[in-house]
Enzyme design. Structure first.
Site, PDB file in Angstrom:
ATOM      1  N   LYS A 238       0.823  -1.208   0.000  1.00 27.93           N
ATOM      2  CA  LYS A 238       0.000   0.000   0.000  1.00 27.93           C
ATOM      3  C   LYS A 238       0.861   1.263   0.000  1.00 27.93           C
ATOM      4  CE  LYS A 238      -3.541   2.655   0.095  1.00 27.93           C
ATOM      5  NZ  LYS A 238      -4.644   2.584   1.056  1.00 27.93           N
ATOM      6  N   CYS A 292      -3.997  10.394   1.324  1.00 35.35           N
ATOM      7  CA  CYS A 292      -3.097   9.285   0.996  1.00 35.35           C
ATOM      8  C   CYS A 292      -1.749   9.760   0.462  1.00 35.35           C
ATOM      9  CB  CYS A 292      -3.762   8.359  -0.034  1.00 35.35           C
ATOM     10  SG  CYS A 292      -5.308   7.602   0.517  1.00 35.35           S
TER      11      CYS A 292
END
Length: 463
Positions: A238, A292
């Site tokens: 991720k 993010c």
């Protein structure tokens, strides 16, 4: 919860055959707790509920819990989530609570999807994740399975969360499962993403944890499930995804700033270059926002001793783009003989992404701040946002899209291309008899390049 405690089945180190484990999982005999009912957590909990029929959601916000238990979806802009929450609550498949420890006592699978914070020095802050892990540990039992979907710095599961769970629960690491499954969802399409827009990646602290995680997500998704070597590898997946995008966008932004010296539209060159299958350069723009991409590089930069020069440079490049975009406006005003301190400037698009009412790390905020710092009167416009406090606090006046054409400006700066801007006659915003400076941070107003009453300047485009 729909299953009595004596009906609960454990999947970790289970003696049941794999087919039987899958059967009891989807039958509701393996109650699931989802900790965190935010923008990504509630869609995940809803999909778990439609899959298993037995989910307890946990959130610290009592109003979120009350809304869910009324069958109402507190998350805006997620297609299908209203009806899925309502159906799951009516059917008794989903119930929400504020007491994480109580839920932990009643479930066998614990799924954590709460924010991982970054402090003022850009260092990862796992305090929220650790707090939830402590709640889980208070009710953790032999055979339980813990899955973290919160984005974590690599090695967090192995070095910090596993010892915490062991210490607080009194269990040995061999008595419960722990895996990481990176959340791969985007606002505005969360249900589609959770259900299988992309393969799911799972990695456990041991082989059995990986096996159970693969079994669970094999029922949750319509796509493939990719088991990796361990939890650290899954955590890295991720973070690497976010780092790749940050570095790629930084490359595009740096190339875009060469447009005038090269005398070309860099955006056109990038589009043509990308027809070669080995080239996938992103598009330059006014900046990078969201929860993010601006943060995940710091999970490696700040966490480990190995130098991260490329990632650091990419962050610096992307963080400079709001100032670069502002300078395009200020230089244009000066060239037109308009002192920035006397200029009226409209900033269009305040959210970090079109259609999403979120401003975390939005480039629009520093652009408004920079303009205000030089004395410009700034009008901020966004049809999606419902809370403009952050922009008012830095000196902006807020106006609606429908009333925008009641005003005239010296300059318009487009940061985020909301759909509603397509109906705005931008040329009508110019001063009577004057010329309007248009700074296009997303190449959305290119049709104005040849307008005689517009001075058009686009990021990545030749002036």
């Amino acid at each position: 919860m729909t299953s009595a405690l004596d009906e609960r089945v454990k999947l970790y180190e289970s003696d049941l055959a794999a087919d039987r484990q899958r059967s009891v999982f989807v039958s509701g005999q393996v109650p699931v707790g989802v900790y965190g009912l935010g923008k990504m957590g509630l869609p995940l909990a809803a999909v778990y509920a439609e899959t298993t029929g037995n989910v307890a959601g946990v959130d610290v916000d009592p109003e979120v819990v009350r809304s869910v238990n009324r069958g109402e979806n507190p998350i805006q802009g997620e297609p299908g989530l209203d009806s899925l929450v309502r159906e799951n609550v009516v059917e008794g498949a989903l119930e929400a609570f504020t007491d994480g420890e109580s839920v932990a006592e009643d479930v066998s699978i614990h799924v954590v999807i709460v924010p991982t914070l970054v402090d003022d020095d850009d260092k990862p802050d796992l305090s929220v994740v650790k707090s939830v892990a402590a709640d889980i540990a208070a009710g953790l039992e032999r055979g339980d399975m813990v899955v973290f979907e919160s984005t974590l710095p690599p090695r967090s599961c192995r070095d910090e969360l596993l010892p915490l769970l062991e210490d607080r629960s009194g269990l040995d690491r061999s008595e419960f499962g722990l895996a990481f499954c990176p959340e791969r969802t985007s606002s505005g399409r969360a249900l589609r993403d959770v259900r299988g827009a992309y393969p799911k990646v799972v990695g456990g602290i041991d082989g059995e944890s990986t096996r159970v995680a693969e079994l669970i997500y094999g029922e949750l998704t319509n796509n493939d499930v990719i088991p990796v070597a361990d939890a650290t590898t899954a955590e890295a997946v991720k973070v690497f995804e976010g780092v790749y995008r940050d570095v790629n966008i930084a490359l595009a932004n740096e190339l875009g700033r060469h447009a005038d010296e090269l005398g070309i539209d860099v955006v056109d060159a990038i589009e043509a270059a990308n027809t070669q299958p080995f080239c996938e350069i992103h598009t330059p723009g006014a900046g990078v926002g969201g929860h993010c991409i601006p943060y995940y590089p710091h999970f490696l930069i700040q966490r480990f001793e190995t130098p991260s020069h490329l990632m650091e440079t990419a962050r610096e490049t992307n963080e400079m783009m709001p100032l670069y975009t502002t300078e395009l406006a200020l230089n244009g005003l000066r060239e037109a003989g308009v002192p920035p301190s006397e200029a009226d400037v409209a900033v269009l698009g305040l959210t970090y992404r079109p259609g999403i009412a979120e401003i975390r790390s939005t480039p629009a905020l520093p652009i408004v701040e920079h303009l205000n710092d030089v004395g410009a009167d700034v009008t901020a416009v966004d049809p999606v946002l419902d809370d403009y406090t952050a922009f008012e606090d830095v000196g902006a006046t807020v106006e609606s899209v429908t009333r925008l054409e009641d005003h005239t400006f010296d300059a318009v700066v487009l940061v985020t291309p909301q759909d509603a801007f397509a109906s705005v006659d931008v040329r009508s915003l110019r001063r009577p008899g004057g010329q309007l400076l248009v700074v296009d941070g997303r190449q959305e107003f290119t049709h104005l390049r040849d307008a005689v009453d517009v001075d058009y300047r686009g990021v990545g485009l030749h002036d």
